[in-house]
Design an enzyme around this catalytic site. Structure first.
Site, PDB file in Angstrom:
ATOM      1  N   PRO A 124      -9.337  10.902  39.031  1.00 34.36           N
ATOM      2  CA  PRO A 124      -9.035  12.322  39.202  1.00 34.36           C
ATOM      3  C   PRO A 124      -7.542  12.502  39.452  1.00 34.36           C
ATOM      4  O   PRO A 124      -6.995  11.943  40.399  1.00 34.36           O
ATOM      5  CB  PRO A 124      -9.857  12.707  40.447  1.00 34.36           C
ATOM      6  N   GLN A 172     -14.757  16.007  42.761  1.00 34.54           N
ATOM      7  CA  GLN A 172     -14.058  15.446  43.912  1.00 34.54           C
ATOM      8  C   GLN A 172     -13.543  16.558  44.823  1.00 34.54           C
ATOM      9  O   GLN A 172     -12.905  17.510  44.357  1.00 34.54           O
ATOM     10  CB  GLN A 172     -12.887  14.565  43.474  1.00 34.54           C
ATOM     11  N   CYS A 202      -5.211  10.847  48.469  1.00 30.37           N
ATOM     12  CA  CYS A 202      -4.020  11.598  48.065  1.00 30.37           C
ATOM     13  C   CYS A 202      -2.914  11.441  49.101  1.00 30.37           C
ATOM     14  O   CYS A 202      -3.114  11.753  50.272  1.00 30.37           O
ATOM     15  CB  CYS A 202      -4.358  13.074  47.880  1.00 30.37           C
ATOM     16  N   LYS A 213     -12.996   7.790  47.276  1.00 31.41           N
ATOM     17  CA  LYS A 213     -11.786   7.146  46.768  1.00 31.41           C
ATOM     18  C   LYS A 213     -10.761   7.137  47.887  1.00 31.41           C
ATOM     19  O   LYS A 213     -10.487   8.174  48.500  1.00 31.41           O
ATOM     20  CB  LYS A 213     -11.224   7.886  45.556  1.00 31.41           C
ATOM     21  N   ASP A 241      -2.365   0.336  38.751  1.00 30.70           N
ATOM     22  CA  ASP A 241      -1.501  -0.416  37.842  1.00 30.70           C
ATOM     23  C   ASP A 241      -2.240  -1.200  36.771  1.00 30.70           C
ATOM     24  O   ASP A 241      -1.707  -2.188  36.257  1.00 30.70           O
ATOM     25  CB  ASP A 241      -0.591  -1.374  38.623  1.00 30.70           C
ATOM     26  N   GLY A 253      -5.827   5.625  35.721  1.00 30.20           N
ATOM     27  CA  GLY A 253      -5.206   6.933  35.864  1.00 30.20           C
ATOM     28  C   GLY A 253      -4.076   7.134  34.883  1.00 30.20           C
ATOM     29  O   GLY A 253      -4.266   7.538  33.739  1.00 30.20           O
ATOM     30  N   ARG A 254      -2.854   6.772  35.297  1.00 28.29           N
ATOM     31  CA  ARG A 254      -1.662   7.082  34.499  1.00 28.29           C
ATOM     32  C   ARG A 254      -1.688   6.453  33.111  1.00 28.29           C
ATOM     33  O   ARG A 254      -1.122   7.004  32.165  1.00 28.29           O
ATOM     34  CB  ARG A 254      -0.412   6.644  35.261  1.00 28.29           C
TER      35      ARG A 254
END
Length: 355
Positions: free
Chosen positions: A18, A72, A102, A141, A206, A228-229
């Site tokens: 997310p 979420q 976060c 998470k 990563d 994610g990224r």
């Protein structure tokens, strides 16, 4: 076989992380098409849901083609979080996820997100309140801890399992690291290999190449990986990892025509969900990654971020497809260290692996 409640995710699921202002329904649509096994909404404020804030309510939109999909939520107080979980459950997701990861100051200063890592008893109480408020599976998470002096994820995982969560995703950094430095998967592995932990443990941080995914599975034994990224502008990463795990070989990188096709699909979903003006505006953040690696693309990117109509954007994309139809993408792989699959120079991995 990895299961969350009654949700069967296969042998080694790949989860889409997310990401605020990224993992909306249009983005999730192209990631699902390209192999994501479980996806989550952008994180949603419990207070915003209770106040009936328009932005928070819009984030509840989910579609059948996305399933399984989780909503979420985040917040720092038990009653609003329990109420938010009930509101979220009413939209019929497959699960509810709690964001304890976060690191952004405006979230943590309220004792939400990774801010709650300073108060583990409160974290346990809040989680228990959410679990009791819904019949849906509840997952979490989170991060390794607040800082290097409080890397308490092993204790956290056990205590949250004890109050009823059915899976945990761990980002291999502390809150104070934000997104800098190396993700440390050694503590994630300790959680997974703890004999008291019976729930699925997913690793995050990563993973940008098929090689990294295979190595993480082999070395750390996690039940799956959250990405994610690496998926931003490159949703093909999910199928590439799956193919590499099955065969030990790489899929060829997507062609320009394929990149334009998926970018257009993303664009059409964006316009359909948000309307012409906002849909076109919010797609602008994605073009750089979709077109990464094309030489002398700057002028075309400038055109794309100044187009005001769907037809104008499509015309520019079609021109790109024609002009670069013979371009061959070469695969680039970051230099990997032995410890945690990151570049030896300790810099952030460029997660778009083809360029």
């Amino acid at each position: 076989m990895v299961k969350i409640g009654n949700i069967n995710l296969g042998d080694f699921p790949l989860l889409l992380a997310p990401m605020e202002d990224v993992s909306d329904p249009p983005f999730r649509a192209v990631c699902k098409e390209n192999g994501a096994d479980l996806m989550y909404t952008e994180f949603i404020s419990s207070e915003g849901l209770i106040r009936d804030a328009i932005k928070s309510r819009q984030k509840l939109d989910i579609f059948d083609y996305e399933r399984p999909v989780g909503i979420q939520i985040f917040g720092g107080d038990e009653e609003p979080m329990a109420m938010a979980a009930q509101i979220a459950a009413a939209t019929n997701p497959d699960l509810v996820d709690i964001n304890y990861g976060c690191p952004v100051k405006k979230v943590t200063c309220k004792g939400a997100g990774a801010g709650i890592l300073k108060d583990i008893p409160k974290m346990v109480r809040l989680t228990a309140a959410v679990v009791k408020s819904t019949n849906l599976p509840v997952t979490v998470k989170t991060r390794l801890g607040w800082d290097d002096d409080s890397r308490n994820i092993e204790e956290v995982a056990e205590r949250l399992q004890d109050v009823g969560i059915q899976a945990i995703t761990i980002h291999g950094r502390t809150r104070t690291q934000m997104y800098k430095g190396n993700a440390d998967w050694t503590l994630i592995s300790k959680v997974k290999n703890n004999p008291h932990i019976k729930i699925p443990v997913f690793g995050n941080g990563d993973i940008c190449t098929p090689e990294q995914a295979v190595a993480a599975r082999a070395k750390y034994g996690v039940d799956g990986i959250m990405i994610g990224r690496a998926a931003i502008g490159y949703p093909w990463i999910f199928n590439e990892i799956k193919h590499f795990m099955r065969t030990g070989e790489h899929l060829p990188p997507p062609t320009v025509l394929e990149r334009v096709r998926v970018c257009k699909k993303h664009l059409h979903h964006s316009v359909a969900w948000k309307g012409d003006v906002v849909g076109i505006l919010e797609m602008r953040r994605h073009y750089t990654n979709y077109l990464k690696g094309l030489p002398h693309i700057k002028d075309f990117r400038l055109q794309l971020v100044t187009c005001k109509t769907l037809a104008e954007v499509e015309q520019v994309l079609d021109t790109i497809a024609v002009q670069y139809k013979d371009h061959i993408f070469e695969r680039t792989t970051p230099q990997i260290t032995n410890s945690n699959y990151l570049p030896a120079n300790n810099e952030m991995v460029d997660c778009n692996v083809y360029g």
